[in-house]
Design a protein around this motif. Structure first.
Motif, PDB file in Angstrom:
ATOM      1  N   GLY A  99       0.787  -1.231   0.000  1.00  0.00           N
ATOM      2  CA  GLY A  99       0.000   0.000   0.000  1.00  0.00           C
ATOM      3  C   GLY A  99       0.812   1.270   0.000  1.00  0.00           C
ATOM      4  O   GLY A  99       0.248   2.373  -0.039  1.00  0.00           O
ATOM      5  N   SER A 100       2.140   1.153   0.027  1.00  0.00           N
ATOM      6  CA  SER A 100       2.993   2.344   0.038  1.00  0.00           C
ATOM      7  C   SER A 100       2.904   3.091  -1.292  1.00  0.00           C
ATOM      8  O   SER A 100       2.568   2.522  -2.329  1.00  0.00           O
ATOM      9  N   VAL A 101       3.245   4.374  -1.232  1.00  0.00           N
ATOM     10  CA  VAL A 101       3.193   5.241  -2.418  1.00  0.00           C
ATOM     11  C   VAL A 101       4.525   5.955  -2.575  1.00  0.00           C
ATOM     12  O   VAL A 101       5.100   6.451  -1.601  1.00  0.00           O
ATOM     13  N   VAL A 102       5.015   6.008  -3.822  1.00  0.00           N
ATOM     14  CA  VAL A 102       6.229   6.744  -4.153  1.00  0.00           C
ATOM     15  C   VAL A 102       5.871   7.789  -5.199  1.00  0.00           C
ATOM     16  O   VAL A 102       5.223   7.479  -6.205  1.00  0.00           O
ATOM     17  N   VAL A 103       6.262   9.032  -4.972  1.00  0.00           N
ATOM     18  CA  VAL A 103       6.025  10.123  -5.914  1.00  0.00           C
ATOM     19  C   VAL A 103       7.383  10.652  -6.358  1.00  0.00           C
ATOM     20  O   VAL A 103       8.144  11.193  -5.549  1.00  0.00           O
ATOM     21  N   ASP A 104       7.706  10.478  -7.645  1.00  0.00           N
ATOM     22  CA  ASP A 104       9.007  10.892  -8.191  1.00  0.00           C
ATOM     23  C   ASP A 104       8.810  12.141  -9.042  1.00  0.00           C
ATOM     24  O   ASP A 104       8.453  12.067 -10.223  1.00  0.00           O
ATOM     25  N   LEU A 105       9.050  13.297  -8.448  1.00  0.00           N
ATOM     26  CA  LEU A 105       8.892  14.553  -9.168  1.00  0.00           C
ATOM     27  C   LEU A 105       9.891  14.666 -10.310  1.00  0.00           C
ATOM     28  O   LEU A 105       9.628  15.334 -11.312  1.00  0.00           O
ATOM     29  N   ALA A 106      11.042  14.021 -10.180  1.00  0.00           N
ATOM     30  CA  ALA A 106      12.119  14.160 -11.158  1.00  0.00           C
ATOM     31  C   ALA A 106      12.032  13.148 -12.301  1.00  0.00           C
ATOM     32  O   ALA A 106      12.971  13.027 -13.086  1.00  0.00           O
ATOM     33  N   ALA A 107      10.917  12.430 -12.419  1.00  0.00           N
ATOM     34  CA  ALA A 107      10.813  11.401 -13.463  1.00  0.00           C
ATOM     35  C   ALA A 107      11.060  11.961 -14.854  1.00  0.00           C
ATOM     36  O   ALA A 107      11.628  11.290 -15.718  1.00  0.00           O
ATOM     37  N   ASP A 108      10.635  13.213 -15.088  1.00  0.00           N
ATOM     38  CA  ASP A 108      10.810  13.853 -16.395  1.00  0.00           C
ATOM     39  C   ASP A 108      12.278  14.013 -16.786  1.00  0.00           C
ATOM     40  O   ASP A 108      12.611  14.059 -17.973  1.00  0.00           O
ATOM     41  N   SER A 109      13.149  14.151 -15.793  1.00  0.00           N
ATOM     42  CA  SER A 109      14.566  14.413 -16.080  1.00  0.00           C
ATOM     43  C   SER A 109      15.447  13.212 -15.748  1.00  0.00           C
ATOM     44  O   SER A 109      16.603  13.365 -15.374  1.00  0.00           O
ATOM     45  N   GLY A 110      14.899  12.013 -15.861  1.00  0.00           N
ATOM     46  CA  GLY A 110      15.677  10.805 -15.621  1.00  0.00           C
ATOM     47  C   GLY A 110      15.209  10.026 -14.416  1.00  0.00           C
ATOM     48  O   GLY A 110      15.343   8.810 -14.378  1.00  0.00           O
ATOM     49  N   GLY A 111      14.685  10.728 -13.414  1.00  0.00           N
ATOM     50  CA  GLY A 111      14.090  10.058 -12.269  1.00  0.00           C
ATOM     51  C   GLY A 111      15.021   9.851 -11.097  1.00  0.00           C
ATOM     52  O   GLY A 111      16.170   9.447 -11.261  1.00  0.00           O
ATOM     53  N   ASN A 112      14.515  10.154  -9.898  1.00  0.00           N
ATOM     54  CA  ASN A 112      15.235   9.836  -8.663  1.00  0.00           C
ATOM     55  C   ASN A 112      15.007   8.400  -8.238  1.00  0.00           C
ATOM     56  O   ASN A 112      15.752   7.860  -7.416  1.00  0.00           O
ATOM     57  N   VAL A 113      13.943   7.780  -8.796  1.00  0.00           N
ATOM     58  CA  VAL A 113      13.555   6.429  -8.394  1.00  0.00           C
ATOM     59  C   VAL A 113      13.709   5.484  -9.582  1.00  0.00           C
ATOM     60  O   VAL A 113      13.116   5.701 -10.643  1.00  0.00           O
ATOM     61  N   GLU A 114      14.520   4.475  -9.419  1.00  0.00           N
ATOM     62  CA  GLU A 114      14.733   3.498 -10.483  1.00  0.00           C
ATOM     63  C   GLU A 114      13.405   2.814 -10.835  1.00  0.00           C
ATOM     64  O   GLU A 114      12.719   2.278  -9.971  1.00  0.00           O
TER      65      GLU A 114
END
Length: 373
Positions: free
Chosen positions: A276-291
């Motif tokens: 049920g956890s949620v991850v929000v990657d604001l940087a997805a547009d520029s390569g992403g902080n989250v693999e």
């Protein structure tokens, strides 16, 4: 001076470079404001609002203008409609839009990139990166709360106590601090981390707990972080892994304009999070902080939903447009003298954000890239 406001053509772009409320400010300075019909519809501003504010609706606004205002880099067709000797103000992404930069150079257009406005005290009113990051940070926290199928705040009821959500924010620039503040206002318990030395105090000032790792800080120029070595990045991920695993919501906001976003969280770290956890990657547009994050999509990694940001400010076009328009109008005032376009390229702000002028590329990193092509 004639100032044109373009109708954005990029897919998903809902913002507009000038809102009706600010038209009188430019008209009061003696300028004529021309607006392409439909330019404000994505931001919920009808043509009639612009007309009532004193603007002129004109399908050929770009061809007639001395100064063209846009949000996104204009497409080739729009760029080639700008008359020789006119100026352009927009987010230009010059390192990625080399073809556009070459066209603007050949067309003799003086182009100013809003993302290159320096982060100095004097330039604060023109700092569009900060204003749009403010919108993005707020939106990230709202997305996280919306996707998470549990309360953010503590609830004490006759039926028992519901504990608050645990949220971790990585990156404490403008977007990260706004995400922290919004998550705290919604009642979550927030922990946050940033590689810059000053960030810990800023995090605590927002009511969050600063995560302190036994690692050297990476303060860089202009308030940004320095690029880290892969060895340090791997150690940082290892030290952050327990915090990520314990979080109900993870928000990542680490990005530097013109560079690929650093990978702060591996897929394995996400897979260790609770169901049920949620991850929000604001940087997805520029390569992403989250693999594994995908811009504009929600994907599943292990038991977690991973939301990848795509042009996040455009998801809140009303406030994003208003803030951006304020930045643009402040820059326009710096570009003009006695109502005429007269940019002083010796000014430190204009020198920093000017990409092309007088048929040459003035922005050194972009010029170097063009020479390699």
């Amino acid at each position: 001076m004639r100032i044109a406001v373009v109708r954005e053509t990029r897919a998903g772009e809902t913002r507009v470079a000038l809102v009706p409320d600010l038209v009188p400010r430019l008209v009061g300075l003696g300028h004529e404001v021309l607006v392409e019909p439909g330019a404000g519809l994505g931001a919920l501003h009808a043509d009639e609002e612009y007309a009532a504010a004193g603007a002129v609706l004109d399908e050929r606004a770009v061809e007639a203008a001395d100064l063209v205002l846009a949000v996104q880099p204009p497409d080739v067709g729009t760029a080639r409609r700008i008359r020789r000797g006119a100026a352009l103000v927009a987010f230009l992404a010059p390192g990625q839009e080399l073809g556009l930069v070459a066209d603007l150079r050949e067309l003799g257009v003086t182009a100013f990139a809003m993302e290159l406005v320096p982060r100095t005290s004097r330039a604060q009113s023109m700092d569009a990166l900060s204003s749009q990051s403010l919108v993005s940070g707020y939106r990230c926290a709202i997305v996280c709360a919306g996707l998470l199928r549990r309360f953010f705040p503590l609830n004490m009821t006759a039926a028992g106590t519901v504990p608050p959500a645990q949220v971790v924010v990585l990156g404490a620039g403008v977007a990260g601090l706004q995400a922290i503040a919004t998550a705290r206002r919604l009642g979550a318990v927030v922990k946050a981390y940033d590689v810059r030395a000053a960030a810990a105090e800023e995090i605590r000032s927002m009511g969050a707990q600063a995560i302190e790792l036994d690692l050297p800080t990476l303060d860089g120029a202009g308030g940004y972080a320095r690029e880290m070595s892969e060895e340090r990045a791997a150690l940082q991920r290892e030290l952050l892994a327990p915090y990520v695993a314990a979080a109900d919501g993870l928000i990542t906001t680490a990005a530097v304009p013109g560079r690929t976003a650093p990978v702060l969280v591996t897929a394995a770290m996400v897979e260790a999070m609770r169901p049920g956890s949620v991850v929000v990657d604001l940087a997805a547009d520029s390569g992403g902080n989250v693999e594994g994050s995908v811009p504009g999509e929600v994907v599943r990694l292990g038991h977690a939903q991973v939301w990848g940001g795509r042009n996040v400010p455009a998801q809140m076009p009303g406030p994003a447009s208003r803030l951006y328009a304020q930045n643009v109008v402040s820059l326009v005032e710096l570009l003009t003298v006695d109502g005429a376009l007269a940019p002083d390229l010796g000014d430190d702000i204009l020198d920093a954000c000017c990409v092309t002028a007088d048929g040459v590329v003035r922005h050194e990193p972009t010029r170097a890239l063009l020479e390699e092509v």
